[in-house]
Write a protein that holds these residues in place. Structure first.
Motif, PDB file in Angstrom:
ATOM      1  N   ALA A   3     -15.032 -33.839 -41.309  1.00 28.21           N
ATOM      2  CA  ALA A   3     -14.125 -33.184 -40.518  1.00 28.21           C
ATOM      3  C   ALA A   3     -14.432 -31.792 -40.433  1.00 28.21           C
ATOM      4  CB  ALA A   3     -12.776 -33.070 -41.205  1.00 28.21           C
ATOM      5  N   LYS A   7     -15.610 -29.983 -36.764  1.00 31.69           N
ATOM      6  CA  LYS A   7     -14.878 -28.674 -36.418  1.00 31.69           C
ATOM      7  C   LYS A   7     -15.995 -27.611 -36.037  1.00 31.69           C
ATOM      8  CE  LYS A   7     -10.947 -28.948 -39.380  1.00 31.69           C
ATOM      9  NZ  LYS A   7     -10.031 -28.322 -40.346  1.00 31.69           N
ATOM     10  N   GLU A  81      -7.462 -34.089 -34.018  1.00 31.67           N
ATOM     11  CA  GLU A  81      -8.304 -33.075 -34.494  1.00 31.67           C
ATOM     12  C   GLU A  81      -9.210 -32.556 -33.500  1.00 31.67           C
ATOM     13  OE1 GLU A  81     -10.913 -32.112 -38.547  1.00 31.67           O
ATOM     14  OE2 GLU A  81     -11.459 -33.920 -37.195  1.00 31.67           O
TER      15      GLU A  81
END
Length: 241
Positions: A3, A7, A81
């Motif tokens: 993750a 990002k 996300e």
């Protein structure tokens, strides 16, 4: 990919855009096409969420409301996300342009530096519903000219990202913009939206310099008739509904 890495990748893609050039195109035309923001694989993954009901708060059939023909779904506040990170990265990049436009038009450009603070202001004003959408069009579908205004709290720029490849996944379906010019006939533009690229465009109007200074030129957007295939896009709006 972790993750944290994902990002940084999405934020880096936003940061790598030619923002001075994009700002100039927005000034001149009210819209500007970015470079790639999503990979083809990310586009397919995001488009594949469309039938997963848990991601969405509501579904709109355009023909039922005379918006055109096709369908779109509003995400819940619990965004995937990828969507949340792209939106969070784009907001501060667009903020200087938004404030500059507000200054030219004599409007208060008081949007806060942080997206979460701005969304909190929207919620306090009663605009509490998530406004991020996935749109899906098939043959014969289209979107009527409109503006995405849900209340008094408005951010003047938004972004649409193509999730399918024009010319191979679908034909037709150009993104349309029409500008109402002061004391003149309206001017139209049609843009092909490459897969994974974003089109930044004005939510409501853009500043135009005239003999008496700056004035607001209202603009609306839509989608032309899809002739074949399937056209899906992600819509990123920076105010809630």
């Amino acid at each position: 990919m972790t993750a944290a890495v994902a990002k940084s990748v999405w934020a880096a893609r936003v940061a790598q855009q030619e923002w001075a050039t994009l700002a100039g195109e927005l000034d001149d035309y009210g819209h500007a096409l970015t470079g790639p923001l999503l990979t083809p694989g990310e586009c397919r993954t995001l488009a594949g969420l469309y039938d997963a009901d848990e991601h969405f708060r509501s579904t709109v059939e355009m023909a039922r409301h005379r918006f055109g023909s096709g369908e779109y779904r509003y995400f819940t506040h619990d965004l995937p996300e990828l969507v949340a990170e792209l939106r969070a990265a784009l907001y501060p990049a667009l903020l200087p342009i938004a404030r500059d436009w507000a200054a030219r038009l004599g409007r208060p450009g008081t949007w806060p530096d942080r997206l979460e603070d701005w969304i909190a202001q929207c919620h306090r004003a009663g605009q509490t519903k998530g406004s991020q959408i996935l749109l899906r069009y098939g043959p014969g579908d289209w979107n009527a000219l409109h503006r995405d205004l849900f209340g008094d709290m408005v951010f003047p720029l938004q972004v649409v990202i193509g999730l399918d490849a024009p010319g191979s996944d679908y034909t037709g379906g150009e993104f349309l913009m029409v500008e109402q010019r002061p004391r003149a006939q309206s001017r139209g533009a049609a843009m092909v939206l490459p897969q994974g690229h974003g089109l930044i465009f004005t939510t409501r109007d853009r500043p135009v310099r005239g003999a008496r200074g700056w004035s607001a030129a209202p603009m609306r957007h839509g989608v032309s008739l899809v002739r074949s295939g399937r056209r899906r896009t992600l819509g990123l709006v920076f105010h809630d509904a």
